[in-house]
Every structure is written in structure tokens, then in C-alpha cells.
Design a protein around this motif. Structure first.
Motif, PDB file in Angstrom:
ATOM      1  N   ASP A   1       0.826  -1.194   0.000  1.00  0.00           N
ATOM      2  CA  ASP A   1       0.000   0.000   0.000  1.00  0.00           C
ATOM      3  C   ASP A   1       0.871   1.258   0.000  1.00  0.00           C
ATOM      4  OD1 ASP A   1      -2.242   1.522   0.015  1.00  0.00           O
ATOM      5  OD2 ASP A   1      -2.544   1.400   2.180  1.00  0.00           O
ATOM      6  N   GLY A   2       1.723   1.376  -0.998  1.00  0.00           N
ATOM      7  CA  GLY A   2       2.637   2.513  -1.086  1.00  0.00           C
ATOM      8  C   GLY A   2       2.128   3.554  -2.072  1.00  0.00           C
ATOM      9  N   ALA A   3       2.985   4.516  -2.403  1.00  0.00           N
ATOM     10  CA  ALA A   3       2.572   5.618  -3.275  1.00  0.00           C
ATOM     11  C   ALA A   3       2.679   5.251  -4.754  1.00  0.00           C
ATOM     12  CB  ALA A   3       3.434   6.838  -2.983  1.00  0.00           C
ATOM     13  N   GLN A   4       3.592   4.336  -5.075  1.00  0.00           N
ATOM     14  CA  GLN A   4       3.823   4.016  -6.488  1.00  0.00           C
ATOM     15  C   GLN A   4       3.683   2.517  -6.770  1.00  0.00           C
ATOM     16  OE1 GLN A   4       7.809   5.669  -7.370  1.00  0.00           O
ATOM     17  NE2 GLN A   4       6.764   7.109  -8.720  1.00  0.00           N
TER      18      GLN A   4
ATOM     19  N   GLY B   1      20.459 -10.880 -19.236  1.00  0.00           N
ATOM     20  CA  GLY B   1      19.201 -10.248 -19.624  1.00  0.00           C
ATOM     21  C   GLY B   1      19.318  -8.744 -19.658  1.00  0.00           C
ATOM     22  N   ILE B   2      18.258  -8.127 -20.156  1.00  0.00           N
ATOM     23  CA  ILE B   2      18.141  -6.669 -20.065  1.00  0.00           C
ATOM     24  C   ILE B   2      17.071  -6.419 -19.017  1.00  0.00           C
ATOM     25  CG2 ILE B   2      17.589  -4.532 -21.293  1.00  0.00           C
ATOM     26  CD1 ILE B   2      18.274  -6.102 -23.894  1.00  0.00           C
ATOM     27  N   ALA B   3      17.454  -5.722 -17.961  1.00  0.00           N
ATOM     28  CA  ALA B   3      16.535  -5.486 -16.852  1.00  0.00           C
ATOM     29  C   ALA B   3      16.094  -4.038 -16.875  1.00  0.00           C
ATOM     30  CB  ALA B   3      17.229  -5.786 -15.530  1.00  0.00           C
ATOM     31  N   CYS B   4      14.792  -3.820 -16.713  1.00  0.00           N
ATOM     32  CA  CYS B   4      14.255  -2.473 -16.782  1.00  0.00           C
ATOM     33  C   CYS B   4      13.460  -2.170 -15.514  1.00  0.00           C
ATOM     34  CB  CYS B   4      13.355  -2.386 -18.018  1.00  0.00           C
ATOM     35  SG  CYS B   4      12.505  -0.827 -18.192  1.00  0.00           S
ATOM     36  N   TYR B   5      13.602  -0.956 -15.006  1.00  0.00           N
ATOM     37  CA  TYR B   5      12.834  -0.536 -13.838  1.00  0.00           C
ATOM     38  C   TYR B   5      12.073   0.750 -14.162  1.00  0.00           C
ATOM     39  CZ  TYR B   5      11.498   1.785  -9.558  1.00  0.00           C
ATOM     40  OH  TYR B   5      10.753   2.432  -8.602  1.00  0.00           O
ATOM     41  N   ALA B   6      10.847   0.839 -13.659  1.00  0.00           N
ATOM     42  CA  ALA B   6      10.108   2.107 -13.713  1.00  0.00           C
ATOM     43  C   ALA B   6       9.243   2.195 -12.467  1.00  0.00           C
ATOM     44  CB  ALA B   6       9.234   2.164 -14.961  1.00  0.00           C
ATOM     45  N   GLY B   7       9.146   3.379 -11.904  1.00  0.00           N
ATOM     46  CA  GLY B   7       8.271   3.587 -10.747  1.00  0.00           C
ATOM     47  C   GLY B   7       7.270   4.666 -11.105  1.00  0.00           C
ATOM     48  N   THR B   8       5.987   4.376 -10.892  1.00  0.00           N
ATOM     49  CA  THR B   8       4.970   5.339 -11.296  1.00  0.00           C
ATOM     50  C   THR B   8       3.724   5.225 -10.420  1.00  0.00           C
ATOM     51  OG1 THR B   8       3.628   6.093 -13.168  1.00  0.00           O
ATOM     52  CG2 THR B   8       4.078   3.757 -13.056  1.00  0.00           C
ATOM     53  N   THR B   9       2.943   6.299 -10.353  1.00  0.00           N
ATOM     54  CA  THR B   9       1.723   6.237  -9.538  1.00  0.00           C
ATOM     55  C   THR B   9       0.717   5.279 -10.187  1.00  0.00           C
ATOM     56  OG1 THR B   9       1.280   8.358 -10.579  1.00  0.00           O
ATOM     57  CG2 THR B   9       1.842   8.403  -8.267  1.00  0.00           C
ATOM     58  N   PRO B  10      -0.146   4.658  -9.351  1.00  0.00           N
ATOM     59  CA  PRO B  10      -0.971   3.546  -9.830  1.00  0.00           C
ATOM     60  C   PRO B  10      -1.755   3.822 -11.116  1.00  0.00           C
ATOM     61  CG  PRO B  10      -1.201   3.778  -7.448  1.00  0.00           C
ATOM     62  CD  PRO B  10      -0.333   4.903  -7.900  1.00  0.00           C
TER      63      PRO B  10
END
Lengths: 396, 408
Positions: free
Chosen positions: A220-223, A284-293
Motif C-alpha cells: 500500500d505505497g505511493a507508487q 538479460g536486459i533489466a528495466c525498472y520504472a516507478g509510477t503512480t498507480p
């Protein structure tokens, strides 16, 4: 033990690392996280020194410790002023060969390892990538280096001692040093400290493929923290440099495609990026993204579209920028003794030899629009492992 | 190493330290502006503005800026704190002129409405991201509590509300005053040609107009308040402690750094032996933060809910012991060795050197060689440390905690 050294003219420091074949993937079943206990426990007294005396001796040398646990190794080392190297190596020989490994100290090291796993729950950005590697790599390559709480609780001091005895295998250890030092005297010292009879090789690990495509962990976080990973060629592959340039086109700088499409044009994320992640056995190619729901689905969709669009064509300018970026990173990193020591050690483990900076530069230079697009067409991104952590799952 | 300096008529300081042995060069603009220079209404504008500088000028759009940097292979970024906004890049020597020219151009941005509106979303995502980083969040909230109503307690990122309400017009007003040449410096370190850098800086910057950019400087004793908030999704207790310390200009800053290492270095410190080694806390560290006209000791501790009381009792014991007995000669010697070797290692990279060069000029208007810093660190005595402890009482702190809901 293999001894590797790279002298650096302009520095007064020296950095070294012992790469011990005790990484998370090499541990027996049921011992996930033992590496993180070991990396702590071995510093709690060694040779004729108790924990405090050992720590005081290391601090007295002004030494900056660097310990890490990866899939393949526990690496312990340090960066320090060159004059103190001899004394530091004497202490590290005690730590590796003659750790006190007392039971009461084991309990403390284990508690800290358990705390480390629990703390990961409060850091979803980091946790999503740990879970992603677990899901992406064939088992046991992607095992968490932090550990598994139940397995950490079940470990005993005796069992962990046995792992140290088995996996601190000197015949498979790599020692790397870079900076200001005298190679001959280091060799003599390492021989004197570590010479032993050949130890039998560790058993090869058996790989078991993974078939989970998507995991969502509720938080239950922000992103919503999104991790995704797809297979590519390994570091020893002939197409390795084509792969690195391709990743750089995707996410090398601010003008690269992911940053431009996801952040600049659409404002979907603050943190977005992809990088090459290579083990000896798989990569592998690892990708990260953080975004609001409410933006998480669109973010994933745009990222996937960018992976898909890569093989459709790349411009000359994009390739040039990717190449300049990779070459420049290489030179900038080569000024740091720590990153050079790490670099030559990893090279030897992955390739069985150390590449010169010129060789790497030339191979980057030899890639072209044609070679990269041909590589992408022959190695299209088929399957993705996807992990999300956050208040909302996404459709994948 | 050779130090160079030139001050333009409009007040812009250009400084450089040339090291022809380096493989690279680093360049940066240090702007003396940050969240403490903001009012509540525009809180977050310094950091938002830092983002907007990458959105381009009258001549370049955002993508062209990114392309221009990436063509040089620069390792570049920017950062905003309570009191500085720094734009920096490390490059191969042959690209330094190009990158310096680009930074100069970007220091006069277009600040277009449409870019502002898109970037607002990115800023709000950055705020959301930091909410999911309790270690960061707790430090930010503790700083606000410690500085109370003083602007040093302003959040660097601002709040979702302040960012929502911020207008491009307000940002343009803030920019015009704060990015004045007399309120910023251009610094270079590593392998580069000083004359060449000077001539492009003169050509590009001499028409910038001087402004009366000032800052309220008053020392703050700190509120010493204690607060805690709960978040249901957390599993650990995150604790931040803050107490006053010497400002950046104060010669006792070296003693303050040494004290922070003795109390709260990652390994071998008092926090380490009493808290981490005994597995009462998983992380316990203390740092000295030197600021303009003030300073802070900041500690961060992460532990289980069950251990909180014991951890805080132990910390009180550590500070009590310090105020009674000071530090030992042996502790001081180890701390010096750690700081000295870190200094040497950091300064081997032009980027590391650039930071010291720039901040020494920002705070002291002084060039200091590495050797001068080494001597200053060597000269600190246990009495110096003791008088710091006596004056600043680090055991008398502001405390902010974020943790899971308490069961009782």
C-alpha cells in the motif's frame, strides 16, 4: 588462486578484492542468505584477533571495506592508501583462512541478515529487482543474495561453517588489485599467505528453468514499482557488444528512447531505465520504472512498445551517441582504482582473461547500425519476466 | 595541480584546478540557491527549476539538449539541496569545451509553459517515489521538525500541493533573481585548458545581469521535538535524530566530521559496536552536514519495532558517555585515518575534486589544496572534539520516526 593486477599511474590509492566462489547460486539448497551471514561473520574475529581487535586493525589502516554477495561470488576487499596494502593483505588472509567463527557471533550475524531481508520490504524499488532476478533467471542463478527468512532461521553455525570450508575454495578464487602497488611483491605475499594444494573444483550447478511470467506483490505505497527483464546474449558471446549498444540506444542517456518516450514526452515516471545484467550462464536486459498507480498500465505498455520497436530500425546518430556514451563511461570508470579492480576480476571470471581498455573501445567502435539491427532481428525479445510491487497490479 | 581563478565584472566566479595527468575533466555550475531560499508558497521551485534547465533554451528544445549531452558521452546530472543547486558533468578532455558551452547556454533557459506542465508530472512522480523510501522520508521530515519554522526545514522536493499550485510565472521570477552571475560559480577540475574555458565562459556569461540575491542567515538551535508517524505498509522502524553543529565556514568543521565518524561510521564506530554489532539495529549511522550559517549532526537508525526502546536507551547512553568522557586518542586516530584515505580516494577523480573545489568556493570563497585539508584534519585534538560536544550537546536532539502501526 589467480592473481590479477592493473597498475594505475596517476593514483596514490590501491583497491583489491578476493572473489570467493561462494555466491548465492553456489550454495546448497535450503541455505538462501548464507552469503550475507558469512560476509558479516568472517569479520567478527580472525587469527589471533577478536572482533573488536580485527576491526580496530582494519580501521587503523584507514581502509574502506567493500564486501558484496552476488550470484557467483562473495567478494571481500577494500580501497586504501597504497602504503598500507601489505598489512591489509595479512589481515584479509586471516579473515579468509582463519576466521574465529564463534557461535554467539553467528547468531548476531544471522539476526542482521534476517533484518536485512525484512528491511527490503520497506524498499520496494530495490525489492522489485531482487524478485525480478529470482523470477527471470533459471534457478538457482537468480537466488536472492539477501536470503529467505525461513532458510536463514533454519541455518546453524555448523552448517554455515561447512559452506565456508567448501566454498572458500582457493583454487577457484580470483584476487584482483588495481592502483599503486608492486606486482612482484604482491605475488610473493599472496603466495606466502595462501599457498595450498590444489582443491577439487566445486560441483557444477544444475539449472532449472522458470515459467512464471508475472508476479504482483501488494504494497500500500505511493507508487507501482515495475521490473521487467528479457533474455539476451551472455558476456562471452560474439554479439555482446551489439547487445550493449542496443541497450544503450534504449536507455543509455537522456536522449535514449525510454527516457524520451516515458519521461520526457509523457511525464509518466521520474525513475526509468534499462541496463544489461550478465551472469556467466545467462544474461538479460533489466528495466525498472516507478509510477503512480493510475499511470502504471500505460507505463508498462510504452516500455514494451519501445522494446518491440528497437529491431524496426535505429538511426546512425543513435548508434553514435550510444557508442560515445559506452566508451566514455569506460574511461571515466578506469580512473577509479576500485572500479578497475572490480572490472578485471569480473573479466577474468566471465571470459577467462582480462580485456584491455583499448580492446573494449575497439569492439564498441566496430559495431554499426547494421550489426546492431541484425543482432536484434536474430535475437528478438520474446518473453519478459514482469514483477510489480504496489497498490495495484497491471495487465500482462 | 594548478589553481586558476577569474571573476567577471558581473560577479561570476570562474575557478579551475588543472591536473594534466587526469584522464578526464569535470565541469559544474554551483548556484547558491535551494529550498531554504523559497517561501512556503513556492516550496519546491529550486528543485523543479533544476529539472527545467534540461528542457532547453530559446534555441534548443529538450530533446536537442539531451542529444547534445549524449553526443559527448558526458556523465552528467544535477542536484538540489537546501542551499545549493549544482549542475555537473564528467567527460573525456576533448569534450570539455563543448559541454561547458552547453551548460552556459542552459543557464539561461526558456522555461516554456508546455514543458513546465509536463515536467510537473515528473516532479510529482519523484515526490511519490520518495514516499516509498522511508529512509529518505524520515530524514526530510526530521529536518523540517528540527528547523521548525526556519526555511532550512523546507522540503527540497516540495509537497504535492505546493507543486500543484506553483506557476511557471512564479518560477520565472525566482529564476531571474537567484540565477544571477554573482550568485553562482563555474568550476572545472582535471585535464583541461584554462584559457579556452575562460574565453568561452566570458563570451557566454558576461552579458548576464547582476542581481541582489541574498539569503537569511541565522543560526538555529533546533526544536528538539520528538514525533512519530505510522504507515501500515512498513515493517521496520526508521528513526532520524538531528542536533545542531558548526556551519560550513567554521574551522571546527573538520572536528565535527571526525566526531560523526567516531560516533556513527558504518563500521568500527560507537553506534556500530553498541547497536549494529549486537544486532539491536540493522543500520545506525551519523553524519555531519555543514550548511550556510548553521550545521547539523544527522543520524539514521533502522531497527525492529521491538528494539526501539532499547536502541534509544543505548543511544542516550552513548551520548551521555561522550559528554562525560569525550573520545579516546585511539578513536580519534582511527577516524583520522578513515577520513584521510577517503579524501585521497575521492580526489583521485576529477568529479570528486570538482565537488570540493566548488563547495570550498561557495562557502569559503577560498581555494584549498588537498594537502591543506589533510593538515587541518591531522591537527584536530581530542580537546577540540570535547569542546564541540560540550557546546553542541549532540545527545539533545530532535527525533522523528516512521514505523509500522504499534500493536499496543
Amino acid at each position: 588462486m589467480v592473481i590479477l593486477g592493473e597498475p594505475m599511474e596517476a593514483v596514490r590509492s590501491v583497491a583489491f578484492g578476493f572473489m570467493l566462489p561462494a555466491g548465492a547460486a553456489l550454495l546448497p539448497e535450503g541455505c538462501c542468505g548464507a552469503g550475507s551471514i558469512i560476509a558479516d561473520w568472517i569479520f567478527r574475529g580472525a587469527g589471533d584477533k577478536n572482533s573488536r581487535q580485527l576491526s580496530d586493525a582494519l580501521d587503523g589502516l584507514g581502509l574502506h571495506r567493500a564486501s558484496s554477495v552476488s550470484s557467483s561470488h562473495i567478494t571481500i576487499g577494500a580501497a586504501l592508501e597504497a602504503d598500507n596494502l601489505t598489512q591489509a593483505l595479512d589481515l584479509y588472509a586471516d579473515i579468509i583462512l582463519r576466521g574465529s567463527l564463534k557461535e554467539d557471533q553467528f547468531e548476531l550475524a544471522r539476526q542482521l541478515a534476517i533484518d536485512g531481508v525484512l528491511a527490503l520490504d520497506d524498499e520496494p524499488r530495490q525489492k522489485v529487482m531482487v524478485k525480478l532476478r529470482e523470477q527471470f533467471y533459471p534457478s538457482p542463478l537468480g537466488r536472492s543474495t539477501f536470503g529467505n527468512i525461513d532458510e536463514l532461521k533454519a541455518l546453524t553455525a555448523d552448517k554455515t561453517k561447512q559452506i565456508i570450508a567448501d566454498n572458500f575454495n582457493l583454487s577457484q578464487t580470483i584476487f584482483a588489485v588495481a592502483g599503486k602497488y608492486d606486482f612482484n611483491s604482491i605475488c610473493k605475499q599472496i603466495e606466502r599467505l595462501f599457498e595450498s594444494k590444489q582443491q577439487p573444483s566445486l560441483k557444477a550447478i544444475k539449472l532449472r528453468p522458470k515459467d512464471t511470467k508475472y508476479t504482483h506483490l501488494l504494497n500500500d505505497g505511493a507508487q507501482v514499482h515495475i521490473g521487467l527483464m528479457t533474455a539476451t546474449v551472455k558476456p562471452a558471446d560474439k554479439d555482446y557488444y551489439n547487445a550493449r549498444v542496443a541497450v544503450s540506444v534504449l536507455s543509455g542517456g537522456m536522449s535514449a528512447r525510454l527516457f524520451t518516450e516515458v519521461r520526457e514526452k509523457r511525464g509518466l515516471c521520474y525513475a526509468i531505465g534499462a541496463r544489461y545484467h550478465g551472469l556467466k550462464e545467462a544474461a538479460g536486459i533489466a528495466c525498472y520504472a516507478g509510477t503512480t498507480p493510475e499511470k502504471s498500465q500505460e507505463t508498462l505498455d510504452v516500455i514494451m512498445a519501445e522494446f518491440g520497436r528497437l529491431s524496426a530500425g535505429i538511426s546512425e546518430e543513435e548508434i553514435e551517441r550510444a557508442k560515445v556514451g559506452l566508451k566514455s563511461t569506460l574511461v571515466l570508470q578506469s580512473e577509479s582504482s576500485s572500479s578497475r579492480a572490480g572490472g578485471i576480476g569480473t573479466d577474468y571470471y566471465m571470459l577467462g582473461r582480462v580485456r584491455s581498455l583499448d580492446e573494449i573501445k575497439n569492439k564498441i567502435e566496430a559495431t554499426s547500425v547494421d550489426s546492431v539491427t541484425k543482432f536484434l532481428r536474430e535475437n528478438s525479445f520474446k518473453d519478459f519476466a514482469v514483477v510489480t510491487i504496489g497498490p495495484k497490479s497491471i495487465d500482462y | 595541480m594548478e589553481f586558476k581563478k577569474k571573476i567577471l565584472e558581473n560577479g561570476l566566479s570562474i575557478i579551475g584546478e588543472v591536473n594534466n595527468l587526469a584522464q578526464s575533466a569535470a565541469v559544474g555550475f554551483f548556484v547558491k540557491t535551494g529550498s531554504r531560499d523559497e517561501t512556503k508558497q513556492i516550496n519546491g521551485v529550486s528543485h523543479f527549476l533544476e529539472h527545467m534547465l534540461f528542457k532547453g533554451t530559446e534555441r534548443l528544445n529538450a530533446f536537442e539538449v539531451s542529444e547534445a549531452f549524449d553526443r559527448t558521452g558526458a556523465d552528467f546530472n544535477a542536484g538540489t539541496s537546501e542551499e545549493n543547486t549544482v549542475f555537473y558533468a564528467a567527460v573525456l578532455p576533448e569534450y570539455l569545451v563543448e559541454v561547458t558551452g552547453l551548460w552556459i547556454e542552459l543557464m539561461r533557459p526558456a522555461l516554456r509553459d508546455e514543458d513546465f506542465n509536463i515536467e510537473k508530472n515528473v516532479i510529482k512522480e519523484e515526490i511519490a517515489m520518495h514516499k516509498d523510501m522511508p529512509g529518505f522520508d524520515v530524514m526530510d521530515k526530521c529536518q523540517s521538525l528540527h528547523f521548525d519554522r526556519h526555511p532550512c526545514g523546507n522540503s527540497v522536493l516540495g509537497s504535492e500541493e505546493s507543486i500543484d499550485n506553483l506557476t511557471a510565472e512564479q518560477m520565472r521570477g525566482y529564476f531571474a533573481n537567484r540565477y544571477a552571475p554573482n550568485n553562482m560559480i563555474l568550476a572545472c577540475a582535471g585535464n583541461f585548458d584554462w584559457e579556452q574555458i575562460c574565453s568561452i565562459a566570458e563570451g557566454g556569461c558576461e552579458q548576464w545581469q547582476k542581481q541582489a540575491a541574498t539569503r537569511e542567515l541565522e543560526d538555529v538551535p533546533g526544536s528538539k521535538k520528538k514525533e512519530r508517524i505510522e504507515k501500515s505498509n512498513l515493517s521496520r522502524e526508521h528513526i532520524c535524530l538531528m542536533s545542531p553543529a558548526v556551519p560550513a565556514k567554521d574551522g571546527r568543521r573538520f572536528a565535527a566530521s571526525l566526531l560523526a565518524v567516531i560516533v556513527g561510521d558504518d563500521v568500527g564506530s560507537r553506534f556500530f559496536w553498541e547497536l549494529v554489532d549486537k544486532a539491536l539495529a540493522e543500520v545506525a549511522s551519523m553524519q555531519f552536514g555543514a550548511m550556510d550559517g548553521t550545521g547539523v549532526f544527522r543520524s539514521y537508525i533502522r531497527c525492529s519495532s521491538e528494539n526501539v526502546r532499547k536502541v534509544l536507551d543505548t543511544i542516550r547512553g552513548i551520548f551521555h558517555n561522550l559528554s562525560k568522557n569525550g573520545v579516546t586518542k585511539d578513536e580519534l586516530k582511527k577516524a583520522k585515518n578513515k577520513i584521510l584515505s577517503a579524501l585521497v580516494i575521492k580526489n583521485e577523480l576529477p568529479m570528486g575534486r570538482l565537488a570540493d573545489l566548488g563547495f570550498n568556493w561557495i562557502y569559503l570563497e577560498q581555494y584549498r589544496t588537498i594537502e591543506e585539508d589533510i593538515s587541518a584534519i591531522r591537527a584536530v585534538t581530542i580537546d577540540d572534539i570535547y569542546s564541540l560536544i560540550e557546546q553542541f550537546k549532540p545527545g539533545d536532539f530532535t527525533q522523528f520516526s516512521i514505523g509500522p502501526a504499534q500493536s499496543s
